[in-house]
Design an enzyme around this catalytic site. Structure first.
Site, PDB file in Angstrom:
ATOM      1  N   ASP A  63      -9.870  -6.754  -3.185  1.00  0.00           N
ATOM      2  CA  ASP A  63      -9.302  -5.411  -3.366  1.00  0.00           C
ATOM      3  C   ASP A  63      -9.419  -5.033  -4.841  1.00  0.00           C
ATOM      4  O   ASP A  63      -8.469  -5.146  -5.607  1.00  0.00           O
ATOM      5  CB  ASP A  63      -7.841  -5.396  -2.923  1.00  0.00           C
ATOM      6  CG  ASP A  63      -7.226  -3.999  -2.981  1.00  0.00           C
ATOM      7  OD1 ASP A  63      -7.967  -3.030  -3.240  1.00  0.00           O
ATOM      8  OD2 ASP A  63      -6.003  -3.894  -2.788  1.00  0.00           O
ATOM      9  N   SER A  74       0.798  -1.230   0.000  1.00  0.00           N
ATOM     10  CA  SER A  74       0.000   0.000   0.000  1.00  0.00           C
ATOM     11  C   SER A  74       0.833   1.284   0.000  1.00  0.00           C
ATOM     12  O   SER A  74       1.620   1.530  -0.896  1.00  0.00           O
ATOM     13  CB  SER A  74      -0.951  -0.044   1.197  1.00  0.00           C
ATOM     14  OG  SER A  74      -1.966   0.914   1.069  1.00  0.00           O
ATOM     15  N   HIS A  86      -7.759  -5.543   0.883  1.00  0.00           N
ATOM     16  CA  HIS A  86      -6.563  -4.753   0.575  1.00  0.00           C
ATOM     17  C   HIS A  86      -5.356  -5.208   1.389  1.00  0.00           C
ATOM     18  O   HIS A  86      -4.282  -5.439   0.836  1.00  0.00           O
ATOM     19  CB  HIS A  86      -6.860  -3.278   0.821  1.00  0.00           C
ATOM     20  CG  HIS A  86      -5.705  -2.375   0.533  1.00  0.00           C
ATOM     21  ND1 HIS A  86      -5.058  -2.354  -0.685  1.00  0.00           N
ATOM     22  CD2 HIS A  86      -5.056  -1.466   1.316  1.00  0.00           C
ATOM     23  CE1 HIS A  86      -4.083  -1.468  -0.655  1.00  0.00           C
ATOM     24  NE2 HIS A  86      -4.051  -0.928   0.556  1.00  0.00           N
TER      25      HIS A  86
END
Length: 246
Positions: A197, A146, A224
């Protein structure tokens, strides 16, 4: 004489103090921030040690002819820190399989102070490069979920082959770079994302798939932060990737 310590007593006292000091030095301790190079973020390293290593393994010179173990550097997402990998058991697991593992707190997260350098891409590249160099980590495998893509992607694309392997987990900022830039990457790459995700996972995949030497793994039923949703599957895939690195 009464009230005075005899030589045998004094000898035993000194021997006891030396033994206590020796045993204290054998206790496992995480490195103190005061002994780390300037600008290096907080480090979770204790649970990433392999048997026989000292907490400052990354500062020790290796004997001639001894191969360096694969080193794994774990970054983190915006809502997390280095301790995420500790709680998940990733550091312990990697150490049990013989890898040297270090989890970093990026500037402004966990125990790391914010840094003005983190505001620009060039600054983030300098920060991460300086951190790896300061810790003596040569050609590590970089795990980047991320938000940490803002740090890892500049290093991957501009670092001149400093990475032994790259494991992006739905990183941000992948669309800032062209397919031609990704085509120039020589680093073996494992692209990971969660099935659920559908935003960052697919978006990052569409960019990263241009890296020539890559494989893709979708973790079913995971979102995610797929490593949190499916830790066993994540660890299995990561270990398989590490074991196949040249």
């Amino acid at each position: 004489m009464p009230g005075h310590m005899t030589r045998p007593h004094l000898f035993l006292l000194v021997l006891g103090l030396l033994l206590t000091l020796f045993l204290y030095m054998l206790l496992p301790n995480a490195p103190s921030p005061s002994v780390l190079p300037p600008g290096v973020p907080n480090i979770t390293v204790l649970t990433g040690l392999v048997p026989g290593d000292s907490p400052l393994f990354y500062r020790e010179a290796l004997p001639v002819g001894r191969a360096r173990r694969v080193e794994v550097v774990l970054l983190h997402g915006q809502a997390f820190s280095s301790h995420t990998w500790e709680k998940l058991g990733t550091l312990v697991l990697l150490s049990q399989h013989g890898y040297r593992a270090v989890a970093l707190d990026l500037p402004g997260y966990g125990n790391s102070a914010a840094s003005p350098e983190a505001a620009t891409e060039a600054g983030r590249l300098r920060l991460l490069t300086r951190t790896l160099r300061g810790l003596g980590l040569e050609n590590p495998v970089l795990v980047s979920p991320s938000m940490s893509g803002r740090y890892s992607l500049p290093l991957l694309l501009q670092g001149g082959g400093q990475l032994r392997g790259f494991v992006p987990i739905a990183p941000v900022a992948t669309n800032k770079y062209s397919s031609e830039q990704y085509l120039g990457v020589k680093t073996p790459t494992l692209i990971l994302y969660g099935e659920l995700d559908r935003l960052l996972g697919m978006k990052s995949l569409n960019s990263l798939r241009y890296i020539p030497n890559h494989s893709v793994v979708k973790l079913n039923g995971a979102g995610h932060a797929c490593y949190l949703n499916k830790p066993h599957a994540f660890h299995t895939v990561l270990l398989d990737f590490l074991s196949e690195l040249p």
